[in-house]
Design an enzyme around this catalytic site. Structure first.
Site, short mmCIF file in Angstrom:
data_model
loop_
_atom_site.label_atom_id
_atom_site.label_comp_id
_atom_site.label_asym_id
_atom_site.label_seq_id
_atom_site.Cartn_x
_atom_site.Cartn_y
_atom_site.Cartn_z
N PRO A 13 0.84 -1.21 0.01
CA PRO A 13 0.15 -0.01 0.04
C PRO A 13 0.86 1.53 0.11
O PRO A 13 1.95 1.41 0.56
CB PRO A 13 -0.81 -0.26 1.35
CG PRO A 13 -0.98 -1.62 1.53
CD PRO A 13 0.56 -2.35 1.10
N HIS A 15 1.22 4.04 1.46
CA HIS A 15 1.77 4.57 2.73
C HIS A 15 2.80 3.53 3.44
O HIS A 15 3.44 4.15 4.24
CB HIS A 15 0.59 5.12 3.73
CG HIS A 15 -0.15 6.33 3.37
ND1 HIS A 15 0.47 7.57 2.96
CD2 HIS A 15 -1.39 6.45 2.93
CE1 HIS A 15 -0.28 8.40 2.35
NE2 HIS A 15 -1.54 7.90 2.43
N HIS A 16 3.05 2.63 3.09
CA HIS A 16 3.82 1.72 3.36
C HIS A 16 5.24 1.91 2.49
O HIS A 16 6.10 1.14 2.71
CB HIS A 16 3.36 0.22 3.49
CG HIS A 16 2.31 -0.18 4.25
ND1 HIS A 16 2.51 -1.26 4.96
CD2 HIS A 16 1.29 0.68 4.58
CE1 HIS A 16 1.42 -1.32 6.00
NE2 HIS A 16 0.63 -0.09 5.63
N SER A 17 5.19 2.61 1.49
CA SER A 17 6.23 2.53 0.35
C SER A 17 7.02 4.02 0.39
O SER A 17 7.64 4.19 -0.78
CB SER A 17 5.37 2.22 -0.88
OG SER A 17 5.13 0.89 -0.86
N LYS A 61 13.03 -2.07 0.94
CA LYS A 61 12.41 -3.36 0.98
C LYS A 61 12.51 -3.99 -0.28
O LYS A 61 12.52 -5.16 -0.37
CB LYS A 61 10.67 -3.10 1.05
CG LYS A 61 10.40 -2.47 2.54
CD LYS A 61 8.71 -2.75 2.72
CE LYS A 61 8.18 -1.49 1.69
NZ LYS A 61 8.31 -0.20 2.16
#
Length: 214
Positions: A13, A15-17, A61
């Site tokens: 998603p 906001h995780h990136s 990541k």
């Protein structure tokens, strides 16, 4: 030491990136370290643990599953506050960090195939930055591209570009270029690859620099 995954490229998603290095780099007293390979992650993490100062250790990541290397668990610490020169050349300096080192090295290989040689520099420690290494390279080549995944405005690339312009102005053959993400949130997976800088973006910036006429 605070470890945290960051950056895009794995279809998480939006906001995780996000790329958060500039946020933390603005806080005095913090060291910001971003590895670009498993070996550098191991060596830099050991150094961060042994360092008495607070260190924010940001782990791209994309590298978790995309790069594999054998690790010598007895290796010495890698130096903090020091850039790594991954490739040496005389025509252009390519500066990057984290996962974008992969695209930067690919662009350097493509340039080399047509006779253009590059210094490829992994900044690694984003606060404090090893400017002497960067300045030495830019004064040698006279051309520079700063590549990062984070949004363009307020990014570390702007700080690097400004400092290099201030200190290497007379040696520059062309204005320093930035290849970055956009000033938006990271899009959902369908459009993620449009957001992330790629080898072609770096090559186009390199052509612009090499064709520049003052």
């Amino acid at each position: 030491v605070l470890r945290a995954p960051f950056g895009g490229g794995i279809h998480a998603p939006e906001h995780h990136s996000e790329s958060t290095e500039a946020i933390f780099a603005h806080i005095p007293g913090l060291r910001i370290v971003i590895p670009s390979s498993p070996t550098r992650a191991f060596g830099l993490l050991q150094a961060a643990i042994h360092n008495p100062d607070p260190v924010i250790f940001l782990e791209p990541k994309r590298i978790y599953r995309s790069i594999k290397e054998d690790i010598n668990e007895n290796m010495a610490d890698f130096p903090l506050d020091q850039c790594f020169v991954l490739k040496e050349g005389s025509d252009i300096t390519l500066i990057s960090w984290g996962a974008m080192i992969t695209e930067t090295l690919a662009a350097a290989e493509k340039l080399a195939s047509v006779g253009i040689t590059s210094d490829v520099i992994d900044v690694a420690t984003l606060k404090p930055i090893d400017f002497p290494t960067l300045e030495s390279s830019v004064c040698k080549t006279g051309r520079c591209i700063v590549i990062h995944e984070a949004a363009r405005s307020g990014g570390i690339g702007g700080e690097i570009s400004a400092t290099l312009t201030e200190n290497c102005f007379n040696q520059l053959k062309a204005p320093i270029q930035r290849v970055t993400g956009f000033d938006t949130i990271m899009p959902y997976l369908k459009h993620e690859n449009y957001y992330l800088p790629n080898k072609t973006d770096i090559l186009l910036a390199a052509i612009k620099l090499l064709e520049y006429q003052s």
